[in-house]
Design a protein around this motif. Sequence first.
Motif, short mmCIF file in Angstrom:
data_model
loop_
_atom_site.label_atom_id
_atom_site.label_comp_id
_atom_site.label_asym_id
_atom_site.label_seq_id
_atom_site.Cartn_x
_atom_site.Cartn_y
_atom_site.Cartn_z
N PRO A 161 0.81 -1.23 0.00
CA PRO A 161 0.00 0.00 0.00
C PRO A 161 0.84 1.27 0.00
O PRO A 161 0.45 2.28 -0.60
N TYR A 162 1.98 1.24 0.67
CA TYR A 162 2.86 2.42 0.69
C TYR A 162 3.34 2.75 -0.71
O TYR A 162 3.31 3.92 -1.14
N PHE A 163 3.78 1.74 -1.45
CA PHE A 163 4.25 1.97 -2.82
C PHE A 163 3.10 2.39 -3.73
O PHE A 163 3.26 3.26 -4.59
N ILE A 164 1.93 1.79 -3.55
CA ILE A 164 0.77 2.14 -4.38
C ILE A 164 0.43 3.62 -4.22
O ILE A 164 0.13 4.31 -5.20
N ASP A 165 0.51 4.12 -2.98
CA ASP A 165 0.25 5.54 -2.74
C ASP A 165 1.32 6.42 -3.37
O ASP A 165 1.02 7.47 -3.94
N LEU A 166 2.59 5.99 -3.27
CA LEU A 166 3.67 6.76 -3.89
C LEU A 166 3.49 6.84 -5.41
O LEU A 166 3.64 7.90 -6.02
N HIS A 167 3.16 5.71 -6.01
CA HIS A 167 2.97 5.66 -7.46
C HIS A 167 1.80 6.54 -7.87
O HIS A 167 1.86 7.25 -8.89
N LEU A 168 0.71 6.50 -7.10
CA LEU A 168 -0.46 7.31 -7.42
C LEU A 168 -0.13 8.80 -7.33
O LEU A 168 -0.55 9.59 -8.19
N THR A 169 0.63 9.19 -6.30
CA THR A 169 1.02 10.60 -6.16
C THR A 169 1.84 11.06 -7.35
O THR A 169 1.65 12.16 -7.88
N HIS A 170 2.76 10.22 -7.82
CA HIS A 170 3.57 10.57 -8.98
C HIS A 170 2.74 10.58 -10.25
O HIS A 170 2.91 11.45 -11.12
N SER A 171 1.81 9.65 -10.38
CA SER A 171 0.96 9.58 -11.57
C SER A 171 0.08 10.81 -11.69
O SER A 171 -0.28 11.22 -12.80
N ALA A 172 -0.29 11.40 -10.55
CA ALA A 172 -1.15 12.58 -10.57
C ALA A 172 -0.50 13.76 -11.28
O ALA A 172 -1.18 14.69 -11.72
N THR A 173 0.83 13.74 -11.38
CA THR A 173 1.53 14.81 -12.11
C THR A 173 1.54 14.56 -13.60
O THR A 173 1.98 15.42 -14.37
N ARG A 174 1.08 13.38 -14.02
CA ARG A 174 1.02 13.03 -15.46
C ARG A 174 -0.37 12.50 -15.79
O ARG A 174 -0.52 11.32 -16.12
N PRO A 175 -1.38 13.33 -15.69
CA PRO A 175 -2.76 12.85 -15.87
C PRO A 175 -3.05 12.42 -17.28
O PRO A 175 -2.42 12.85 -18.25
N LYS A 176 -4.03 11.55 -17.39
CA LYS A 176 -4.52 11.06 -18.68
C LYS A 176 -5.89 11.63 -18.96
O LYS A 176 -6.58 12.15 -18.07
N LEU A 177 -6.29 11.55 -20.20
CA LEU A 177 -7.65 11.84 -20.59
C LEU A 177 -8.29 10.51 -20.96
O LEU A 177 -7.83 9.82 -21.86
N LEU A 178 -9.31 10.12 -20.20
CA LEU A 178 -9.99 8.85 -20.43
C LEU A 178 -11.23 9.11 -21.28
O LEU A 178 -12.06 9.94 -20.92
N VAL A 179 -11.33 8.42 -22.40
CA VAL A 179 -12.44 8.61 -23.32
C VAL A 179 -13.25 7.32 -23.38
O VAL A 179 -12.73 6.27 -23.75
N GLY A 180 -14.51 7.40 -22.98
CA GLY A 180 -15.39 6.24 -23.04
C GLY A 180 -16.20 6.26 -24.33
O GLY A 180 -16.64 7.31 -24.78
N PHE A 181 -16.35 5.09 -24.96
CA PHE A 181 -17.20 5.01 -26.15
C PHE A 181 -18.26 3.94 -25.92
O PHE A 181 -18.04 2.94 -25.23
N HIS A 182 -19.42 4.15 -26.49
CA HIS A 182 -20.56 3.28 -26.25
C HIS A 182 -21.38 3.15 -27.52
O HIS A 182 -21.78 4.15 -28.11
N ASP A 183 -21.64 1.92 -27.93
CA ASP A 183 -22.51 1.64 -29.07
C ASP A 183 -23.75 0.93 -28.54
O ASP A 183 -23.70 -0.26 -28.20
N PRO A 184 -24.88 1.63 -28.44
CA PRO A 184 -26.08 1.02 -27.85
C PRO A 184 -26.68 -0.10 -28.70
O PRO A 184 -27.42 -0.93 -28.18
N ASP A 185 -26.34 -0.16 -29.97
CA ASP A 185 -26.95 -1.18 -30.85
C ASP A 185 -26.48 -2.59 -30.50
O ASP A 185 -27.26 -3.54 -30.51
N ASP A 186 -25.19 -2.75 -30.24
CA ASP A 186 -24.71 -4.10 -29.90
C ASP A 186 -24.20 -4.19 -28.46
O ASP A 186 -23.50 -5.13 -28.10
N GLU A 187 -24.54 -3.18 -27.63
CA GLU A 187 -24.17 -3.15 -26.21
C GLU A 187 -22.67 -3.36 -26.02
O GLU A 187 -22.23 -4.08 -25.14
N ARG A 188 -21.90 -2.72 -26.88
CA ARG A 188 -20.46 -2.81 -26.77
C ARG A 188 -19.91 -1.45 -26.35
O ARG A 188 -20.38 -0.42 -26.80
N GLY A 189 -18.93 -1.48 -25.49
CA GLY A 189 -18.31 -0.24 -25.07
C GLY A 189 -16.90 -0.48 -24.59
O GLY A 189 -16.42 -1.61 -24.52
#
Length: 379
Positions: free
Chosen positions: A37-65
């Motif tokens: 848990p200590y390392f997980i918190d350290l990694h998360l703190t460092h990752s926060a300085t390099r944020p991502k943009l998460l893009v969700g896609f959804h196709d309602p016709d075949d329930e795929r996303g």
Amino acid sequence: MIVPEHLLIEILKRLPVKSLCQFTCVSTRWRFLISDPYFIDLHLTHSATRPKLLVGFHDPDDERGGVFSVDQLEPHNGRAQIATLPFSFHGWTGPFVLQSQQGLVSLEVGGHIQITNPLTGMYATFGLPRITERYASFSCYQQMHSFGFDPVERKHKVLSTRVIIMGGLDGRLIMESWVLTLGTEKWRQVEGCAAHEKKGREVCFDGVVYYMAWSCLHGVHGDDYLVAFDVRTESFRMITIAAEAHKDIHRALLIKFEEHVAMVDRNKALSCEEIIMWIPEDFDQEIWKKRVFSLPSYWKEIAPDRRVFPVGTVRSGELLFAPRTLSKPVCMFYYNLKTNSLRRSEICGLDDVSPEFCALTFLNHVESLLSPRGLPCRK
């Protein structure tokens, strides 16, 4: 030669999650270190300085996303953004990804709530809270969900609100609110909020989930509200939307602006000449402040005939404009509200994603090794 542990931690915390998952196979020592848990918190703190943009896609016709991620570029960097597809799934019943908090993403899949880490592939699925026995005979109800994070106690929580319509479609509203803390399997009922029906997407920051809602009595649309749910205290606050704001904002998008929640019109395309924003300055006194931002004159030159709409703010504080449906490449625009400047970027690398009409949602995201702790997880 054995690398000292402190030096090994400094190296590993800078690596992406997928590499760390592979490195757990190097040795028992590495596996215990990376899962600590200590390392997980350290990694998360460092990752926060390099944020991502998460893009969700959804196709309602075949329930795929699914979701893909791209790096958030700094304002001076105009290069193309390369997408990676970390996670896809079938049976997605929700119209969009609900929230991303500390690397965990909330979805609605197959009539259940699913919390997943799209980079590790770990997820936990749990059913919805049962309807209270005295309301079991009423079949008319709406079920809505929110996902938040409390930075003080460092807990993720799911809020589920069920609005029951008493006496048929023209009756009064009864609302039940339930909370589930990740790491437990039990829903707890919370009280203390007037009945309302959530509409649209929420935004969560600084331990508070904000969303729009409206009241209804005897089949008549009542007041519109901004609701604030404190994740730590599990309490609600509501503020009535100012009457003047209804003239400027027809379909509200909630964003974070200068450490405050704010409303902009999600239907206003980049073809407009100004952005109107409403900010609640005082919940108790129901005081709102209006801000108007005039787009720079050159925007028509860099965004000709582009149907893009506000989708949120990114780490730099810029307001992101993006399309609602998938096109190739996905063209986005970042508007700096302070300097009144605009820049353009493209997302490439989506050749394997189809169809062209997939609905898109955009979220801030950080890489994390977190899992839904204490919940049954499968990979």
